[in-house]
Design a protein around this motif. Structure first.
Motif, PDB file in Angstrom:
ATOM      1  N   LEU B 168       0.822  -1.212   0.000  1.00 15.81           N
ATOM      2  CA  LEU B 168       0.000   0.000   0.000  1.00 15.81           C
ATOM      3  C   LEU B 168       0.852   1.255   0.000  1.00 15.81           C
ATOM      4  CD1 LEU B 168      -2.807  -0.891   2.555  1.00 15.81           C
ATOM      5  CD2 LEU B 168      -2.575  -1.473   0.143  1.00 15.81           C
ATOM      6  N   GLU B 169       0.401   2.261  -0.744  1.00 17.21           N
ATOM      7  CA  GLU B 169       1.128   3.521  -0.753  1.00 17.21           C
ATOM      8  C   GLU B 169       0.880   4.254   0.566  1.00 17.21           C
ATOM      9  OE1 GLU B 169       2.066   7.007  -4.009  1.00 17.21           O
ATOM     10  OE2 GLU B 169       0.359   5.667  -4.293  1.00 17.21           O
ATOM     11  N   GLY B 170       1.940   4.793   1.139  1.00 15.54           N
ATOM     12  CA  GLY B 170       1.817   5.535   2.392  1.00 15.54           C
ATOM     13  C   GLY B 170       2.872   6.609   2.470  1.00 15.54           C
ATOM     14  N   GLY B 171       2.862   7.329   3.561  1.00 13.16           N
ATOM     15  CA  GLY B 171       3.847   8.381   3.775  1.00 13.16           C
ATOM     16  C   GLY B 171       4.825   7.962   4.857  1.00 13.16           C
ATOM     17  N   ARG B 172       5.235   8.933   5.673  1.00 14.46           N
ATOM     18  CA  ARG B 172       6.156   8.609   6.751  1.00 14.46           C
ATOM     19  C   ARG B 172       5.377   8.107   7.958  1.00 14.46           C
ATOM     20  NH1 ARG B 172      10.275  13.317   8.039  1.00 14.46           N
ATOM     21  NH2 ARG B 172       8.449  14.656   7.804  1.00 14.46           N
ATOM     22  N   PRO B 173       5.858   7.042   8.608  1.00 10.39           N
ATOM     23  CA  PRO B 173       5.176   6.600   9.833  1.00 10.39           C
ATOM     24  C   PRO B 173       5.247   7.694  10.903  1.00 10.39           C
ATOM     25  CG  PRO B 173       6.724   4.930   9.073  1.00 10.39           C
ATOM     26  CD  PRO B 173       6.989   6.172   8.265  1.00 10.39           C
ATOM     27  N   LEU B 174       4.254   7.716  11.753  1.00 10.47           N
ATOM     28  CA  LEU B 174       4.269   8.594  12.908  1.00 10.47           C
ATOM     29  C   LEU B 174       5.152   7.915  13.959  1.00 10.47           C
ATOM     30  CD1 LEU B 174       2.817  11.258  13.540  1.00 10.47           C
ATOM     31  CD2 LEU B 174       0.997   9.925  14.603  1.00 10.47           C
ATOM     32  N   LEU B 175       6.190   8.612  14.389  1.00 10.78           N
ATOM     33  CA  LEU B 175       7.081   8.048  15.402  1.00 10.78           C
ATOM     34  C   LEU B 175       6.633   8.534  16.775  1.00 10.78           C
ATOM     35  CD1 LEU B 175      10.416   8.823  13.496  1.00 10.78           C
ATOM     36  CD2 LEU B 175       9.084   6.680  13.487  1.00 10.78           C
ATOM     37  N   SER B 176       7.043   7.815  17.801  1.00 11.29           N
ATOM     38  CA  SER B 176       6.661   8.261  19.139  1.00 11.29           C
ATOM     39  C   SER B 176       7.751   7.985  20.160  1.00 11.29           C
ATOM     40  CB  SER B 176       5.359   7.596  19.577  1.00 11.29           C
ATOM     41  OG  SER B 176       5.575   6.234  19.849  1.00 11.29           O
ATOM     42  N   ARG B 177       7.777   8.804  21.204  1.00 12.00           N
ATOM     43  CA  ARG B 177       8.628   8.578  22.368  1.00 12.00           C
ATOM     44  C   ARG B 177       7.744   8.738  23.590  1.00 12.00           C
ATOM     45  NH1 ARG B 177      11.220   7.219  19.029  1.00 12.00           N
ATOM     46  NH2 ARG B 177      13.338   7.677  18.350  1.00 12.00           N
ATOM     47  N   THR B 178       7.927   7.851  24.543  1.00 10.16           N
ATOM     48  CA  THR B 178       7.138   7.934  25.774  1.00 10.16           C
ATOM     49  C   THR B 178       8.062   8.299  26.940  1.00 10.16           C
ATOM     50  OG1 THR B 178       5.620   6.269  24.939  1.00 10.16           O
ATOM     51  CG2 THR B 178       5.568   6.690  27.302  1.00 10.16           C
ATOM     52  N   ILE B 179       7.645   9.305  27.701  1.00 10.93           N
ATOM     53  CA  ILE B 179       8.369   9.730  28.905  1.00 10.93           C
ATOM     54  C   ILE B 179       7.409   9.556  30.075  1.00 10.93           C
ATOM     55  CG2 ILE B 179       9.646  11.609  30.007  1.00 10.93           C
ATOM     56  CD1 ILE B 179      10.726  11.057  27.220  1.00 10.93           C
ATOM     57  N   GLY B 180       7.787   8.757  31.063  1.00  8.93           N
ATOM     58  CA  GLY B 180       6.952   8.608  32.249  1.00  8.93           C
ATOM     59  C   GLY B 180       7.421   9.533  33.360  1.00  8.93           C
ATOM     60  N   CYS B 181       6.524   9.889  34.252  1.00 10.83           N
ATOM     61  CA  CYS B 181       6.913  10.713  35.397  1.00 10.83           C
ATOM     62  C   CYS B 181       5.955  10.439  36.545  1.00 10.83           C
ATOM     63  CB  CYS B 181       6.871  12.196  35.010  1.00 10.83           C
ATOM     64  SG  CYS B 181       7.594  13.286  36.264  1.00 10.83           S
ATOM     65  N   TRP B 182       6.527  10.271  37.742  1.00 10.22           N
ATOM     66  CA  TRP B 182       5.691  10.093  38.933  1.00 10.22           C
ATOM     67  C   TRP B 182       5.235  11.458  39.409  1.00 10.22           C
ATOM     68  CZ3 TRP B 182       3.887   5.439  40.284  1.00 10.22           C
ATOM     69  CH2 TRP B 182       4.557   4.304  39.806  1.00 10.22           C
ATOM     70  N   VAL B 183       4.185  11.964  38.768  1.00 10.24           N
ATOM     71  CA  VAL B 183       3.685  13.302  39.090  1.00 10.24           C
ATOM     72  C   VAL B 183       2.201  13.331  38.702  1.00 10.24           C
ATOM     73  CG1 VAL B 183       4.281  14.235  36.790  1.00 10.24           C
ATOM     74  CG2 VAL B 183       4.142  15.784  38.737  1.00 10.24           C
ATOM     75  N   PRO B 184       1.359  14.012  39.504  1.00 13.44           N
ATOM     76  CA  PRO B 184      -0.019  14.213  39.041  1.00 13.44           C
ATOM     77  C   PRO B 184       0.021  15.105  37.803  1.00 13.44           C
ATOM     78  CG  PRO B 184       0.239  14.834  41.374  1.00 13.44           C
ATOM     79  CD  PRO B 184       1.614  14.648  40.813  1.00 13.44           C
ATOM     80  N   GLU B 185      -0.699  14.733  36.744  1.00 10.30           N
ATOM     81  CA  GLU B 185      -0.568  15.496  35.491  1.00 10.30           C
ATOM     82  C   GLU B 185      -0.958  16.956  35.681  1.00 10.30           C
ATOM     83  OE1 GLU B 185      -3.016  13.938  32.250  1.00 10.30           O
ATOM     84  OE2 GLU B 185      -4.804  13.996  33.488  1.00 10.30           O
ATOM     85  N   SER B 186      -1.814  17.232  36.675  1.00  7.36           N
ATOM     86  CA  SER B 186      -2.241  18.625  36.875  1.00  7.36           C
ATOM     87  C   SER B 186      -1.081  19.524  37.317  1.00  7.36           C
ATOM     88  CB  SER B 186      -3.371  18.694  37.908  1.00  7.36           C
ATOM     89  OG  SER B 186      -2.933  18.243  39.175  1.00  7.36           O
ATOM     90  N   GLU B 187      -0.013  18.905  37.857  1.00  4.92           N
ATOM     91  CA  GLU B 187       1.138  19.715  38.290  1.00  4.92           C
ATOM     92  C   GLU B 187       2.022  20.146  37.132  1.00  4.92           C
ATOM     93  OE1 GLU B 187       3.814  18.301  41.362  1.00  4.92           O
ATOM     94  OE2 GLU B 187       2.108  18.074  42.729  1.00  4.92           O
ATOM     95  N   VAL B 188       1.924  19.442  36.017  1.00  2.00           N
ATOM     96  CA  VAL B 188       2.817  19.721  34.891  1.00  2.00           C
ATOM     97  C   VAL B 188       2.058  20.075  33.615  1.00  2.00           C
ATOM     98  CG1 VAL B 188       4.749  18.361  35.798  1.00  2.00           C
ATOM     99  CG2 VAL B 188       3.010  17.244  34.373  1.00  2.00           C
ATOM    100  N   ALA B 189       0.777  20.390  33.759  1.00  5.89           N
ATOM    101  CA  ALA B 189      -0.052  20.658  32.567  1.00  5.89           C
ATOM    102  C   ALA B 189       0.486  21.855  31.779  1.00  5.89           C
ATOM    103  CB  ALA B 189      -1.504  20.894  32.985  1.00  5.89           C
ATOM    104  N   ASP B 190       0.865  22.926  32.485  1.00  6.92           N
ATOM    105  CA  ASP B 190       1.384  24.116  31.788  1.00  6.92           C
ATOM    106  C   ASP B 190       2.692  23.799  31.064  1.00  6.92           C
ATOM    107  OD1 ASP B 190      -0.689  25.793  32.497  1.00  6.92           O
ATOM    108  OD2 ASP B 190       0.283  26.447  34.358  1.00  6.92           O
ATOM    109  N   LEU B 191       3.539  23.044  31.762  1.00  5.23           N
ATOM    110  CA  LEU B 191       4.832  22.627  31.217  1.00  5.23           C
ATOM    111  C   LEU B 191       4.644  21.804  29.932  1.00  5.23           C
ATOM    112  CD1 LEU B 191       7.372  20.784  33.587  1.00  5.23           C
ATOM    113  CD2 LEU B 191       6.845  19.929  31.302  1.00  5.23           C
ATOM    114  N   LEU B 192       3.665  20.899  29.955  1.00  8.63           N
ATOM    115  CA  LEU B 192       3.402  20.067  28.768  1.00  8.63           C
ATOM    116  C   LEU B 192       2.951  20.918  27.593  1.00  8.63           C
ATOM    117  CD1 LEU B 192       1.333  17.121  30.299  1.00  8.63           C
ATOM    118  CD2 LEU B 192       3.702  17.023  29.489  1.00  8.63           C
ATOM    119  N   ALA B 193       2.003  21.814  27.867  1.00 14.59           N
ATOM    120  CA  ALA B 193       1.464  22.663  26.798  1.00 14.59           C
ATOM    121  C   ALA B 193       2.568  23.543  26.217  1.00 14.59           C
ATOM    122  CB  ALA B 193       0.311  23.515  27.332  1.00 14.59           C
TER     123      ALA B 193
END
Lengths: 252, 252
Positions: B168-193
């Motif tokens: 099948l014809e396609g483009g570039r695969p979407l690559l991914s990296r996962t970073i885990g952190c022991w933190v409530p996501e609400s503490e780092v929401a601004d940092l992520l954005a």
């Protein structure tokens, strides 16, 4: 079979993580099972990306054609949590901070850094919405008319369903009986179709399997009428036994 | 980031057994992963009942708005196998017996009772369709233009994908990296954005978890551009480490 009102629901999964293949969905089966116990039939599931226009379109299509619409995911505090905004946009209502949600979050985050602006995002709801209790983490679920917004994390979604148990109007649950048989389904296809035709209001699904031990299939009979279901199951067992193949009540 | 053609696919699951909650889907994640390796993004999944009008509507909606449409289920020999008829109806073409499929089934069932009328159902295809090889059981998969009909049984569906790999014809695969952190996501929401905003072409998803051991989140960065992805991942790790919370490259 007497005609009766059938209550339906759709499920919308807001799920980049499902579409990328990174995680396997674990919400559909428990939500489907819970809905059936409430007498509500799940008639469609859609998984869409975390993109507001895609969520808006799906909310309009599914909410308009079903008694209930459930969503999972996207109700947390981060930038990719856009379910509330998308549902509000689909309904053409504003987003507001729910006073009880604010109070719950204030209590939850007392001594954990307090209720920051980011955390307050979890108190935002489409105007006029009610909350669905969440005893596991800070963010409540949200009910807005016939739309129910649940968490994406499976055990939190399950707990929100528990809080909703018995509160939704529904009809009779769809009952099922499974009959397994060590037979290639192509050998009994005519028999299955004839059995289904002979039992009004019953539907028979055929689910083949191919294992090291051999080839077989499970036949799942579904009906809201217990007597019709039992009669159909007994008939199917008798017809399958006539073929001389091993039949297993309850499925293989 | 340079603009590039993005190839998309949708997946339609013909699945009473999924909607009833009886079985958990096991096709979405492997198909999503396989598509991404072909450079094709899965943009929507729908699960609909084994009802022809519902399948027809979904085929038209999904096939028309994506480069490819995959279906799973409903290509066997029994009365509830209606995928071929529904796809043909959606495309406005007739159903015909494919000569090569007939020959394959004749060979497969030689010595097993022969090719009965019921078994011949598995050779039916929308007019003009090609076959997708199935070395595991009798029924082949079917390709009809941009629509690919796969088996519902997961290991057979997977084997049909294998037969399609690289075709099948396609483009570039979407690559991914996962970073885990022991933190409530609400503490780092601004940092992520802020991190997402700083890295064009990268999207960051936040997936919280709540375990006995504590609260944390996995942050999944996605981009088709490896250099952009690595830069974003390094930046995110640095910003998270500044908070003093434990960071786990590869995810938790």
């Amino acid at each position: 079979m007497r005609s009766e009102r059938i209550w339906t629901a759709a499920l919308l999964i807001i799920g980049d993580e499902i579409l990328s293949g990174r995680v396997q969905d674990r919400n559909v089966a428990p939500i489907a099972t819970w809905l059936n116990l409430q007498g509500i039939r799940l008639t469609e599931v859609r998984v869409v990306p975390d993109l507001e226009p895609r969520i808006v379109d799906a909310v309009r299509a599914l909410g308009g054609s079903n008694d209930y619409l459930f969503t999972t995911g996207g109700i947390g505090p981060t930038h990719d949590d856009i379910t509330v905004d998308a549902v509000a946009a689909a309904l053409g209502v504003a987003v507001e901070v729910h006073p009880a949600a604010r109070a719950m979050l204030e209590a939850h985050y007392a001594g954990r850094g307090g209720l920051t602006e980011v955390r307050l995002r979890m108190a935002r709801v489409p105007a006029g919405a009610e909350l669905i209790e969440n005893i596991r983490s800070g963010a409540p679920g949200i009910r807005c008319g016939n739309i129910f917004m649940l968490a994406g994390v499976p055990h939190i979604a399950a707990q929100m369903l528990e809080a909703l148990t018995g509160t939704l109007e529904g009809g009779r649950p769809l009952l099922s009986r499974t009959i397994g048989c060590w037979v290639p389904e192509s050998e009994v296809a005519d028999l299955l179709a004839a059995t289904e035709r002979a039992h009004d209001g019953c539907r028979i699904g055929s689910y083949p399997f191919f294992r090291e031990g051999g080839v077989g299939a499970n036949f799942v009979i579904r009906s809201p009428d217990e007597a019709a279901l039992e009669a159909c199951a007994a008939d199917l067992v008798a017809r399958l036994e006539e073929t001389g193949r091993p039949v297993v009540r309850g499925g293989i």
